[in-house]
Design an enzyme around this catalytic site. Structure first.
Site, PDB file in Angstrom:
ATOM      1  N   ASP A   1       0.642  -1.213   0.148  1.00 32.75           N
ATOM      2  CA  ASP A   1       0.091   0.088   0.098  1.00 32.75           C
ATOM      3  C   ASP A   1       0.902   1.002  -0.012  1.00 32.75           C
ATOM      4  O   ASP A   1       2.021   1.156   0.359  1.00 32.75           O
ATOM      5  CB  ASP A   1      -0.915  -0.045   1.170  1.00 32.75           C
ATOM      6  CG  ASP A   1      -1.712   1.116   1.529  1.00 32.75           C
ATOM      7  OD1 ASP A   1      -2.399   1.668   0.354  1.00 32.75           O
ATOM      8  OD2 ASP A   1      -1.871   1.783   2.633  1.00 32.75           O
TER       9      ASP A   1
ATOM     10  N   ASP B   1      -0.408   5.274   1.064  1.00 26.55           N
ATOM     11  CA  ASP B   1      -0.252   6.029   2.136  1.00 26.55           C
ATOM     12  C   ASP B   1      -0.413   5.291   3.200  1.00 26.55           C
ATOM     13  O   ASP B   1      -1.203   4.448   3.624  1.00 26.55           O
ATOM     14  CB  ASP B   1      -1.547   6.910   1.651  1.00 26.55           C
ATOM     15  CG  ASP B   1      -1.544   7.764   0.519  1.00 26.55           C
ATOM     16  OD1 ASP B   1      -0.503   7.947   0.277  1.00 26.55           O
ATOM     17  OD2 ASP B   1      -2.512   8.006  -0.269  1.00 26.55           O
TER      18      ASP B   1
HETATM   19 MG   LIG Z   1      -2.962   3.185   3.512  1.00 35.20          MG
END
Ligand SMILES: [Mg+2]
Length: 174
Positions: free
Chosen positions: A16, A18
């Site tokens: 992922d 962020d």
């Molecule tokens: Mg995230």
């Protein structure tokens, strides 16, 4: 795109963005908004050295919400790629989902198969690259990341924050 016939199969680390590579400040889309998570580049280098593909899979509903454009996201990812590469860390590919079912921008307003927890981004990368599912995994900071991993048939590891290199080292037992 790699040639599936001639390139050997490898496991993949799906990351992922962020909250894993950069601090999640909400809808970051410019280079000056990126604050790297501690140990992020070194963690990617370690994954590179484990002969894993490294893919970033990120929900970017800010596009559907009209906060920024696909061009902004692509520009940011080009910058992130270069920044990491300058530290010896290689991202093989970025995938992002621009959709949101209640977005402002009609072109992106849909219930898609790529927005996590749906596994579409992972499955597409597995189709486009010679990925061995058994040795692949996802690292995310939300339950939706883990759900996407499960739906794609791979392990999911929930990153609680802190130092990403330490987390990857401990998670992989290195
Ligand atoms: Mg995230």
């Amino acid at each position: 795109m790699p040639d599936l016939a001639t390139r050997p199969m490898r496991g993949a680390a799906f990351l992922d963005r962020d909250g894993v590579l950069n601090l999640d400040i909400g809808y970051a889309h410019r280079a000056e908004q990126i604050q790297w998570v501690e140990g992020a580049a070194k963690a990617i280098t370690l994954l590179n050295r484990q002969n894993l593909f490294v893919f970033v899979v990120t929900n970017q509903s800010g596009i559907a919400r009209g906060f920024y454009s696909e061009e902004d996201v692509n520009r940011l990812h080009t910058w992130m790629t270069a920044e990491l590469l300058s530290q010896g860390a290689r991202i093989d590919a970025f995938a992002y989902c621009p959709h949101y079912s209640e977005g402002e921008i009609a072109a992106y307003r849909e219930v898609c198969t790529c927005r996590k927890p749906a596994p579409g981004m992972l499955l597409t990368l597995m189709k486009e690259w010679p990925v061995t599912r058994e040795t692949s995994f996802m690292i995310g900071d939300r339950d939706t990341d883990i759900a996407a991993a499960k739906a794609a048939g791979i392990r999911g590891h929930l990153f609680p924050g802190g130092n990403l290199l330490r987390f990857v080292t401990e998670t992989l037992g290195l």
